[in-house]
Design a protein around this motif. Sequence first.
Motif, PDB file in Angstrom:
ATOM      1  N   PRO A 192      -3.545  25.706   7.574  1.00 42.67           N
ATOM      2  CA  PRO A 192      -3.371  27.028   8.174  1.00 42.67           C
ATOM      3  C   PRO A 192      -2.225  27.084   9.173  1.00 42.67           C
ATOM      4  O   PRO A 192      -1.829  26.065   9.752  1.00 42.67           O
ATOM      5  N   TYR A 193      -1.707  28.278   9.379  1.00 43.17           N
ATOM      6  CA  TYR A 193      -0.598  28.475  10.308  1.00 43.17           C
ATOM      7  C   TYR A 193      -0.991  28.097  11.735  1.00 43.17           C
ATOM      8  O   TYR A 193      -0.133  27.789  12.568  1.00 43.17           O
ATOM      9  N   THR A 194      -2.285  28.095  12.028  1.00 42.24           N
ATOM     10  CA  THR A 194      -2.726  27.741  13.373  1.00 42.24           C
ATOM     11  C   THR A 194      -2.368  26.299  13.721  1.00 42.24           C
ATOM     12  O   THR A 194      -2.168  25.977  14.901  1.00 42.24           O
ATOM     13  N   ALA A 195      -2.264  25.421  12.718  1.00 39.65           N
ATOM     14  CA  ALA A 195      -1.848  24.032  12.971  1.00 39.65           C
ATOM     15  C   ALA A 195      -0.366  23.986  13.311  1.00 39.65           C
ATOM     16  O   ALA A 195       0.046  23.337  14.288  1.00 39.65           O
ATOM     17  N   ALA A 196       0.463  24.672  12.521  1.00 40.13           N
ATOM     18  CA  ALA A 196       1.909  24.662  12.780  1.00 40.13           C
ATOM     19  C   ALA A 196       2.234  25.316  14.111  1.00 40.13           C
ATOM     20  O   ALA A 196       3.201  24.922  14.783  1.00 40.13           O
ATOM     21  N   SER A 197       1.459  26.309  14.515  1.00 39.37           N
ATOM     22  CA  SER A 197       1.743  26.991  15.776  1.00 39.37           C
ATOM     23  C   SER A 197       1.511  26.086  16.980  1.00 39.37           C
ATOM     24  O   SER A 197       1.994  26.387  18.078  1.00 39.37           O
ATOM     25  N   ARG A 198       0.787  24.959  16.790  1.00 40.20           N
ATOM     26  CA  ARG A 198       0.565  24.019  17.889  1.00 40.20           C
ATOM     27  C   ARG A 198       1.600  22.896  17.907  1.00 40.20           C
ATOM     28  O   ARG A 198       1.510  21.991  18.738  1.00 40.20           O
ATOM     29  N   GLY A 199       2.565  22.934  16.981  1.00 41.73           N
ATOM     30  CA  GLY A 199       3.640  21.955  17.008  1.00 41.73           C
ATOM     31  C   GLY A 199       3.521  20.879  15.949  1.00 41.73           C
ATOM     32  O   GLY A 199       2.532  20.804  15.205  1.00 41.73           O
ATOM     33  N   GLY A 200       4.569  20.022  15.895  1.00 36.68           N
ATOM     34  CA  GLY A 200       4.676  19.027  14.844  1.00 36.68           C
ATOM     35  C   GLY A 200       3.553  18.008  14.829  1.00 36.68           C
ATOM     36  O   GLY A 200       3.069  17.618  13.756  1.00 36.68           O
TER      37      GLY A 200
END
Length: 458
Positions: A192-200
């Motif tokens: 989910p995009y929620t993982a990418a929104s927290r960074g690499g």
Amino acid sequence: MSPEKQSTAKPGPAVVYYGDDFTGATDTLGSAARAGLRALLFLKTPDAARLDHVGPLDVLGIAGAARAMTPDAMQAELRPVATLFRSLGARVLHYKTCSTFDSAPHIGSIGAAVRVLRAAVEQPWTAIVGGQPNLGRYCLFGNLFATAGSGGEVFRIDRHPTMSRHPVTPMDEADLRLHLAKQGLADVCSVPYTAASRGGEALATALRQALHSPPADAVLFDVADASQLAAIGEVLWARAQASTLLAVGPSSVVDALAMAMAMPASREENNAASTAHAHAHAHAGVAPAQGPVLVLAGSLSPVTARQVAAAQSFDIVWLDAQKLAQRDAAALNDHADAITRSLALGHNVLACTRSPNASPQGNALDAQALARAGGDLLAKVLATTPLKRIGVAGGDTSSHGVQALDAWALSYVADMGAGASLCRVHSDDARLDGMEVMLKGGQMGAVDVFERLVHGAA
């Protein structure tokens, strides 16, 4: 190989991509060039002599028409791409799809492409990037959304007013995992995009979990915002350094990777020049055309119809789509003569298959036959009337139009906005070499894109 030859060997590209149609392939070319990467789009798989001629590249593109092919034809089309990738020592093989992922088991199958290309890479899984925010394409929890035209309302893709009714590959499923499962990619896990929104780091952890519990055949990365591409690029590029990787998706794949790709040590002295190059491309304007402009609008999209209605600087030649699709030679000759006469008077010409007020003809037409006829028409006109700048609207029409020309590559010139790039033709024919061409898909481009092609834009 001797140490001396090793030290002088030309470094290969970091990324090789295949565009499943020409318009999308030029969009990816623009993404790479605007990032300061040395990029060239070949119109067929290049041989060693051609590669030696063009010099070092960071990104090597191949423009194709796989989105309009059967799975068997796709195998024949993509095997040389896989062979070239292995021979060049690149790290990422990118199968560039349309940003709307329109495809089907019987035509333009993304699953069929993965089955051919994955044998060329070392990673046993495939990365799928699901959105391209700069074009109004968003993927949330595995489901794809898209705007209707530049800046238009956002629709779930299976309710999109155009893509849900595409004449060849209508999108009837918004969940890309289910959509791709119909094409043979059964084990697609969504990050989910929620993982990418927290960074690499958070995204890397989510990816490890997706790959191992249970093992995934492919991983779909949500993209809800352009800022998330940096984390996706960081994670994919790190993986690719260890083992070569197949990545599937729109131009956002290269957008993401470009943020993470470090210059090789041997090119460190060129960093400042590359930064300046990227800045120049990002802000390059489009100069007014030198001489008359020809636009072939083979797209039946309502977006293209609005662009035709906004074009005030052209003589309009209405094409008989039905006769062209039926390969009527007399109609082809009549249309070519009408276009040539107007161009000879110095007039810009817009040749289009759908008037602004006409209803879509959709399945009543053989779309592929119409696209091929459009390519024949373009080649026939240019054989007698060399031009400095042309435009082609429609994904399949662009593919067949450029394939009908005696050209071998395209390089990036400038951004025309909303997924449309102005490119320079490279040809051994002096009449075509240096000609500028804008290719755009039916859903792409601002409403005044044809006017910009004539008058330029800052």
